[in-house]
Design a protein around this motif. Sequence first.
Motif, PDB file in Angstrom:
ATOM      1  N   ALA A  67      23.861 -13.111 -14.324  1.00 39.30           N
ATOM      2  CA  ALA A  67      23.617 -14.329 -13.557  1.00 39.30           C
ATOM      3  C   ALA A  67      22.662 -13.861 -12.489  1.00 39.30           C
ATOM      4  N   LEU A  68      22.681 -12.767 -11.718  1.00 35.04           N
ATOM      5  CA  LEU A  68      21.923 -12.501 -10.822  1.00 35.04           C
ATOM      6  C   LEU A  68      20.375 -12.282 -11.034  1.00 35.04           C
ATOM      7  N   THR A  69      20.070 -11.762 -12.180  1.00 36.39           N
ATOM      8  CA  THR A  69      18.786 -11.569 -12.810  1.00 36.39           C
ATOM      9  C   THR A  69      18.191 -12.905 -13.485  1.00 36.39           C
ATOM     10  N   GLU A  70      18.824 -13.692 -13.842  1.00 31.52           N
ATOM     11  CA  GLU A  70      18.379 -15.041 -14.502  1.00 31.52           C
ATOM     12  C   GLU A  70      17.115 -15.565 -13.925  1.00 31.52           C
ATOM     13  N   GLU A  71      17.468 -15.985 -12.670  1.00 30.69           N
ATOM     14  CA  GLU A  71      16.251 -16.969 -11.721  1.00 30.69           C
ATOM     15  C   GLU A  71      15.168 -15.765 -11.504  1.00 30.69           C
ATOM     16  N   PRO A  72      15.224 -14.585 -11.164  1.00 37.07           N
ATOM     17  CA  PRO A  72      14.010 -13.647 -11.009  1.00 37.07           C
ATOM     18  C   PRO A  72      13.466 -13.512 -12.216  1.00 37.07           C
ATOM     19  N   ALA A  73      14.056 -13.321 -13.520  1.00 34.43           N
ATOM     20  CA  ALA A  73      13.346 -12.984 -14.539  1.00 34.43           C
ATOM     21  C   ALA A  73      12.371 -14.334 -14.828  1.00 34.43           C
ATOM     22  N   ALA A  74      13.054 -15.545 -14.707  1.00 35.01           N
ATOM     23  CA  ALA A  74      12.278 -16.706 -14.834  1.00 35.01           C
ATOM     24  C   ALA A  74      11.240 -16.703 -13.853  1.00 35.01           C
ATOM     25  N   ARG A  75      11.467 -16.358 -12.649  1.00 31.33           N
ATOM     26  CA  ARG A  75      10.221 -16.954 -11.626  1.00 31.33           C
ATOM     27  C   ARG A  75       9.141 -15.735 -11.709  1.00 31.33           C
ATOM     28  N   GLY A 131       8.799 -13.264 -14.087  1.00 23.45           N
ATOM     29  CA  GLY A 131       8.718 -12.708 -15.484  1.00 23.45           C
ATOM     30  C   GLY A 131       9.011 -11.442 -15.974  1.00 23.45           C
ATOM     31  N   LEU A 132       9.569 -11.248 -17.090  1.00 21.83           N
ATOM     32  CA  LEU A 132      10.062 -10.073 -17.523  1.00 21.83           C
ATOM     33  C   LEU A 132       9.435  -8.597 -17.072  1.00 21.83           C
ATOM     34  N   PRO A 133       8.025  -8.623 -17.330  1.00 19.13           N
ATOM     35  CA  PRO A 133       7.253  -7.566 -17.222  1.00 19.13           C
ATOM     36  C   PRO A 133       7.248  -7.102 -15.618  1.00 19.13           C
ATOM     37  N   ALA A 134       7.195  -8.062 -14.903  1.00 22.53           N
ATOM     38  CA  ALA A 134       7.225  -7.824 -13.334  1.00 22.53           C
ATOM     39  C   ALA A 134       8.443  -7.386 -12.931  1.00 22.53           C
ATOM     40  N   LEU A 135       9.453  -7.970 -13.298  1.00 20.58           N
ATOM     41  CA  LEU A 135      10.993  -7.698 -12.971  1.00 20.58           C
ATOM     42  C   LEU A 135      11.218  -6.234 -13.642  1.00 20.58           C
ATOM     43  N   GLN A 136      10.770  -5.899 -14.744  1.00 15.72           N
ATOM     44  CA  GLN A 136      11.075  -4.363 -15.272  1.00 15.72           C
ATOM     45  C   GLN A 136      10.449  -3.445 -14.553  1.00 15.72           C
ATOM     46  N   ARG A 137       9.213  -3.565 -14.005  1.00 13.30           N
ATOM     47  CA  ARG A 137       8.149  -2.862 -13.210  1.00 13.30           C
ATOM     48  C   ARG A 137       9.040  -2.671 -11.584  1.00 13.30           C
ATOM     49  N   TRP A 138       9.311  -3.713 -11.390  1.00 15.86           N
ATOM     50  CA  TRP A 138      10.201  -4.000  -9.787  1.00 15.86           C
ATOM     51  C   TRP A 138      11.222  -3.095  -9.892  1.00 15.86           C
ATOM     52  N   LEU A 139      12.006  -3.107 -10.909  1.00 15.15           N
ATOM     53  CA  LEU A 139      13.178  -2.254 -11.172  1.00 15.15           C
ATOM     54  C   LEU A 139      13.058  -0.852 -10.760  1.00 15.15           C
TER      55      LEU A 139
END
Length: 106
Positions: free
Chosen positions: A47-55, A57-65
Amino acid sequence: MSSTAAQLLAERLGLADDELLEVLGADPLEVLGGELEHKPQLALLLALTEEPAARVGLPALQRWLRTSGPAGRPVELLLRRDFAAFEDALETLADRGFVVRRADRP
């Protein structure tokens, strides 16, 4: 929850199998058997990561992590199972966006 939900979380965040097990506090048989109903952190993290992933994108979210931010690297927060701090880091991501700074070189 099912092993499909665990797989979705791993793919969304780019987590290795051992990292996913650590974050969920689960063993491989629980994940493979889909016996994760007693792991509320799985539903919470999805639930927490659904909106950030959509906003962003997965590559940026994975790099941010894996990028150091004000509270450290978000992946380390997850591995410590500090979900409140991880949620704060996601809020910072929402407020500031994904900012990567070049390290100073001597």
